[in-house]
Design a protein around this motif. Structure first.
Motif, PDB file in Angstrom:
ATOM      1  N   GLY A 108       0.794  -1.219   0.000  1.00 44.48           N
ATOM      2  CA  GLY A 108       0.000   0.000   0.000  1.00 44.48           C
ATOM      3  C   GLY A 108       0.823   1.263   0.000  1.00 44.48           C
ATOM      4  N   ASN A 109       0.372   2.237   0.749  1.00 43.13           N
ATOM      5  CA  ASN A 109       0.984   3.555   0.791  1.00 43.13           C
ATOM      6  C   ASN A 109       2.482   3.478   1.048  1.00 43.13           C
ATOM      7  N   ARG A 110       3.254   4.208   0.247  1.00 42.44           N
ATOM      8  CA  ARG A 110       4.715   4.276   0.355  1.00 42.44           C
ATOM      9  C   ARG A 110       5.351   2.893   0.251  1.00 42.44           C
ATOM     10  N   ASP A 111       4.703   2.003  -0.513  1.00 45.31           N
ATOM     11  CA  ASP A 111       5.169   0.638  -0.741  1.00 45.31           C
ATOM     12  C   ASP A 111       5.255  -0.200   0.530  1.00 45.31           C
ATOM     13  N   HIS A 112       4.546   0.203   1.567  1.00 46.43           N
ATOM     14  CA  HIS A 112       4.479  -0.622   2.768  1.00 46.43           C
ATOM     15  C   HIS A 112       3.778  -1.929   2.432  1.00 46.43           C
ATOM     16  N   LYS A 113       4.310  -3.013   2.954  1.00 48.06           N
ATOM     17  CA  LYS A 113       3.753  -4.342   2.662  1.00 48.06           C
ATOM     18  C   LYS A 113       3.419  -5.061   3.960  1.00 48.06           C
ATOM     19  N   ILE A 114       2.220  -5.604   4.014  1.00 54.32           N
ATOM     20  CA  ILE A 114       1.798  -6.434   5.140  1.00 54.32           C
ATOM     21  C   ILE A 114       1.358  -7.790   4.593  1.00 54.32           C
ATOM     22  N   GLU A 115       1.976  -8.833   5.111  1.00 56.90           N
ATOM     23  CA  GLU A 115       1.683 -10.180   4.637  1.00 56.90           C
ATOM     24  C   GLU A 115       0.391 -10.714   5.244  1.00 56.90           C
ATOM     25  N   ALA A 116      -0.287 -11.521   4.463  1.00 61.07           N
ATOM     26  CA  ALA A 116      -1.453 -12.243   4.979  1.00 61.07           C
ATOM     27  C   ALA A 116      -0.997 -13.357   5.917  1.00 61.07           C
ATOM     28  N   LEU A 117      -1.857 -13.728   6.823  1.00 54.71           N
ATOM     29  CA  LEU A 117      -1.588 -14.873   7.680  1.00 54.71           C
ATOM     30  C   LEU A 117      -1.358 -16.105   6.798  1.00 54.71           C
ATOM     31  N   PRO A 118      -0.220 -16.809   6.966  1.00 50.11           N
ATOM     32  CA  PRO A 118       0.083 -17.979   6.105  1.00 50.11           C
ATOM     33  C   PRO A 118      -0.765 -19.184   6.516  1.00 50.11           C
ATOM     34  N   LEU A 119      -1.835 -19.414   5.796  1.00 53.27           N
ATOM     35  CA  LEU A 119      -2.840 -20.373   6.245  1.00 53.27           C
ATOM     36  C   LEU A 119      -2.321 -21.807   6.279  1.00 53.27           C
ATOM     37  N   GLU A 120      -1.545 -22.210   5.289  1.00 53.66           N
ATOM     38  CA  GLU A 120      -1.050 -23.585   5.295  1.00 53.66           C
ATOM     39  C   GLU A 120      -0.107 -23.822   6.465  1.00 53.66           C
ATOM     40  N   ARG A 121       0.710 -22.818   6.778  1.00 52.22           N
ATOM     41  CA  ARG A 121       1.602 -22.961   7.935  1.00 52.22           C
ATOM     42  C   ARG A 121       0.788 -22.980   9.227  1.00 52.22           C
ATOM     43  N   VAL A 122      -0.262 -22.177   9.284  1.00 50.84           N
ATOM     44  CA  VAL A 122      -1.138 -22.198  10.457  1.00 50.84           C
ATOM     45  C   VAL A 122      -1.759 -23.581  10.624  1.00 50.84           C
ATOM     46  N   ARG A 123      -2.194 -24.169   9.525  1.00 48.05           N
ATOM     47  CA  ARG A 123      -2.787 -25.510   9.595  1.00 48.05           C
ATOM     48  C   ARG A 123      -1.764 -26.515  10.164  1.00 48.05           C
TER      49      ARG A 123
END
Length: 402
Positions: free
Chosen positions: A380-395
């Protein structure tokens, strides 16, 4: 710069927590058919997103109608502020009277004014008001959380017309989740957060003693929390993922640099969470304030502490009674305001309320999980990146520990 308003599409598979972990125990009460706030009969919701073509704008609006006839028939309501570094307009009047007779709009911190105006413009249009002739009382209810890491708040892209659109198109469909509505640019436990919802069915009795089921539905705008505090059913998923990320950063300079920048941001301040709880159980305002407090139980299970300066504000309302409003104005006197006139209402016996308390806590917990599970990685803004929760690793983690 141009802006677009619409819905999110995804190339990666995101699923709700029950679909990811079907054997996970999420409380003793069963979810409603949609497992959503809109399982409560009469409650309507709409979500919309706003983006810029350069990626700097990632925000939106969530609109909730407590019932179609909200203007003339109020709901009993109660508010609880777990930590008050946030805004929910109209809260003083709800605390004063125990009545909700406004739509509920949730958006970003800088768009409260536009949302407030939008509710008024929608109401003027819906009531067919002639120019210069407003003869009714309304204090709009608008809540916010801060999305300034992924969204350029200085653009002020939310307009009153977005609010009008949302309220005109609110429906009983399952609430869309993840990077949608007011939750579009939100962050939860420093994974991508946003909007989530869930519901529970509680077996009870009506006033005649006959069996009757009651629904408790929850919607959250989740934008809070530190990664190491995130838990699912008591399993320290966030701590495990944080340790793995730290280990990966030690062997990769680029990952290490990004990790340090993110650590600096997440240690600067916590975010916020707005929780809206609806039920068709006939609760009075004090009971609804107590119900709203139970959102704290669900929040704490996931890992929320109510840090300073987090804005953790919870609103509960009941559609179980219809309370007439707009009966006294400058030109109308449906009742004499100086002659006490009783209303006939139903209320749940306090000694029988525990199932509703449990349902509110459980549905809040699951709503946060659904916001995290359905949210997608965002740049998003100023190329800030937030990763999604890694679902397969959570499993994998949950299969090992749960």
């Amino acid at each position: 710069m141009s802006f677009t308003s619409g819905t999110v599409s995804s190339k990666e598979s995101r699923v709700r927590l029950r679909d990811l972990l079907p054997k996970l125990h999420l409380g003793y009460w069963k979810p409603g058919p949609l497992n959503s706030l809109t399982d409560v009969p009469g409650v309507l919701v709409h979500t919309q997103e706003i983006f810029a073509d350069n990626g700097a704008v990632n925000t939106g609006v969530t609109s909730i109608l407590p019932r179609k006839g909200w203007f003339n028939n109020a709901c009993y309501a109660g508010i609880f502020s777990f930590n008050g570094s946030g805004e929910m307009t109209g809260s003083h009047w709800i605390n004063e009277t125990g009545l909700l007779h406004s739509p509920i709009v949730i958006t970003n911190s800088f768009s409260v004014g536009a949302a407030y105006q939008g509710i008024y413009e929608y109401t003027i249009k819906a009531q067919g008001v002639e120019k210069g002739n407003v003869d009714w009382f309304l204090l709009p209810v608008v809540a916010e959380t801060f999305d300034g890491y992924l969204n350029d708040l200085t653009q002020f892209v939310v307009r009153p017309e977005h609010i009008i659109n949302g309220l005109e198109n609110a429906s009983s469909d399952r609430v869309r989740e993840g990077n949608v509505g007011g939750g579009t640019g939100m962050i939860c436990h420093y994974f991508k957060g946003g909007t989530g919802s869930s519901s529970r069915i509680v077996e009870g009795l009506d006033c005649k003693g006959d069996p009757k089921n009651y629904t408790v539905g929850v919607l959250v705008q989740a934008n809070y929390g530190r990664p190491q505090h995130f838990r699912i059913a008591g399993v320290p998923v966030g701590r495990i993922l944080a340790q793995e990320a730290d280990e990966a950063a030690q062997s990769n300079p680029a990952i290490k640099m990004a990790r340090e920048a993110l650590d600096k941001e997440k240690n600067r301040k916590d975010g916020s969470i707005i929780v809206i709880i609806a039920t068709d159980a006939p609760l009075h305002p004090t009971q609804l304030q107590r119900l709203a407090k139970r959102a704290t139980v669900g929040l704490s299970r996931v890992g929320g502490y109510g840090h300073n300066p987090s804005g953790d504000i919870f609103l509960a309302f009941s559609t179980g009674n219809e309370i007439p409003v707009q009966s006294v104005s400058m030109e109308r006197r449906a009742v004499d305001p100086f002659k006490p006139t009783p209303l006939t209402v139903e209320v749940v016996d306090d000694t029988s309320i525990n199932g509703l308390f449990e349902a509110a806590a459980d549905a809040t917990e699951e709503s946060i999980y659904n916001a995290l599970c359905m949210a997608e990685t965002m740049v998003g803004n100023r190329d800030h990146k937030i990763e999604a929760l890694p679902l397969e690793r959570v499993r994998e983690i949950m299969e090992r520990y749960a």
